[in-house]
Design an enzyme around this catalytic site. Structure first.
Site, PDB file in Angstrom:
ATOM      1  N   PRO A   2       0.827  -1.214   0.000  1.00  0.00           N
ATOM      2  CA  PRO A   2       0.000   0.000   0.000  1.00  0.00           C
ATOM      3  C   PRO A   2       0.860   1.262   0.000  1.00  0.00           C
ATOM      4  CG  PRO A   2      -0.829  -1.596   1.587  1.00  0.00           C
ATOM      5  CD  PRO A   2       0.498  -2.106   1.126  1.00  0.00           C
ATOM      6  N   GLU A   3       0.307   2.312  -0.598  1.00  0.00           N
ATOM      7  CA  GLU A   3       1.024   3.574  -0.681  1.00  0.00           C
ATOM      8  C   GLU A   3       0.435   4.562   0.323  1.00  0.00           C
ATOM      9  OE1 GLU A   3       2.220   4.683  -4.574  1.00  0.00           O
ATOM     10  OE2 GLU A   3       1.856   2.683  -5.383  1.00  0.00           O
ATOM     11  N   LYS A  51       3.874   5.586   5.037  1.00  0.00           N
ATOM     12  CA  LYS A  51       3.210   4.282   4.945  1.00  0.00           C
ATOM     13  C   LYS A  51       3.064   3.613   6.313  1.00  0.00           C
ATOM     14  CE  LYS A  51       5.213   3.528   0.346  1.00  0.00           C
ATOM     15  NZ  LYS A  51       5.951   2.596  -0.522  1.00  0.00           N
ATOM     16  N   ASN A 166       4.954   2.074  -5.679  1.00  0.00           N
ATOM     17  CA  ASN A 166       5.243   1.666  -7.048  1.00  0.00           C
ATOM     18  C   ASN A 166       4.270   2.248  -8.077  1.00  0.00           C
ATOM     19  OD1 ASN A 166       7.435   0.257  -8.070  1.00  0.00           O
ATOM     20  ND2 ASN A 166       6.179  -1.501  -8.644  1.00  0.00           N
ATOM     21  N   ARG A 246      11.877  -3.759  -8.536  1.00  0.00           N
ATOM     22  CA  ARG A 246      10.448  -3.453  -8.549  1.00  0.00           C
ATOM     23  C   ARG A 246      10.030  -3.113  -9.976  1.00  0.00           C
ATOM     24  NH1 ARG A 246       8.743  -1.304  -3.627  1.00  0.00           N
ATOM     25  NH2 ARG A 246       6.634  -1.330  -4.509  1.00  0.00           N
TER      26      ARG A 246
END
Length: 262
Positions: A2-3, A51, A166, A246
């Protein structure tokens, strides 16, 4: 993972149901905190920092602690009425908190600890994009510190600015028309920071993350998750590649220039 916008929304939801509530039962299912009992404590706030999630608790003896958690890749918090069947396996529960007829359960949390100094737990972070103390100038300074760092890597470094993950990394670079493989020294960093702030701020209370301004399903994002699909701007096929382990998405035509706007 999660961002920042997701954690902000989660904190808001938990705050709505737990703030000012007295904990009637706590069950920490990790060895280090297994004997910790915060029952009788009052939840004063639930908040996010980048986060990271904090539940601030004032104990009945007047002392204050915070339940600090980080979801990492697989974590989640569920809130439901006491007695409701859990939607996730019981063995994955790391903490169970009850307040009246409300139960909050943290599953598969990457980080779970009880701290007396919550600020110290996130002292390593750069400015929080969704924080009340957001400092864009400091974020720019941090990103510019090493001009040879790739901007796509720098945006994910929470020590520089906190909250980008991401999805937003790819979307920010696309909107700035810069390749994620460009050196930060060749990028308009104030514009990058401004875009990062705007995207996270606009999405902090949305149920669906959107960067295009179009909330129709399948049209919400510019490049992320759109490998080999046509760019919404120029029609070129979106490319998926790897950066520091990533996945990253970009349009090879729109993002061919080194500098923002190039």
């Amino acid at each position: 993972m999660p961002e920042g916008d997701t954690i902000y929304a989660l904190a808001r939801r938990l705050h709505e149901v737990l703030a000012d509530a007295t904990l009637t039962h706590t069950d920490f299912r990790v060895p280090r905190w297994a004997l910790t009992d915060l029952s009788g404590g009052r939840v004063t706030a639930v908040r996010s920092v980048g986060k990271h999630l904090f539940m601030d608790v004032e104990r009945d003896d007047g002392s204050a602690v915070s339940i600090h958690s980080h979801l990492k890749m697989e974590g989640a918090w569920d809130v439901h009425r006491l007695g409701t069947r859990w939607r996730r396996p019981g063995h994955s529960a790391r903490v169970v908190l009850r307040a009246g007829d409300t139960e909050a359960v943290g599953f598969n949390l990457g980080v779970l600890e009880v701290v007396t100094d919550p600020a110290a737990a996130v002292a390593h972070l750069g400015p929080d994009l969704l924080g009340d103390d957001w400092d864009p100038d400091l974020a720019v300074t941090n990103l510019a510190a090493d001009p040879d760092t790739l901007v796509g890597a720098a945006l994910l470094d929470q020590r520089l600015l906190a909250g980008v993950g991401n999805v937003f990394r790819s979307e920010i670079c696309f909107l700035q028309r810069v390749s994620p493989y460009t050196r930060t020294g060749d990028v308009d960093l104030p514009a990058v920071v401004q875009t990062a702030r705007r995207l996270l701020w606009d999405n902090r209370v949305r149920s669906v993350r959107c960067t295009t301004g179009v909330l129709i399903r399948g049209k919400e994002l510019w490049v992320y998750g759109r490998d080999r699909k046509p760019c919404r701007r120029c029609g070129e096929a979106i490319v998926r590649s790897d950066l520091d382990g990533r996945v990253v998405y970009m349009c090879p035509r729109c993002q061919a220039g080194a500098a923002a706007g190039g």
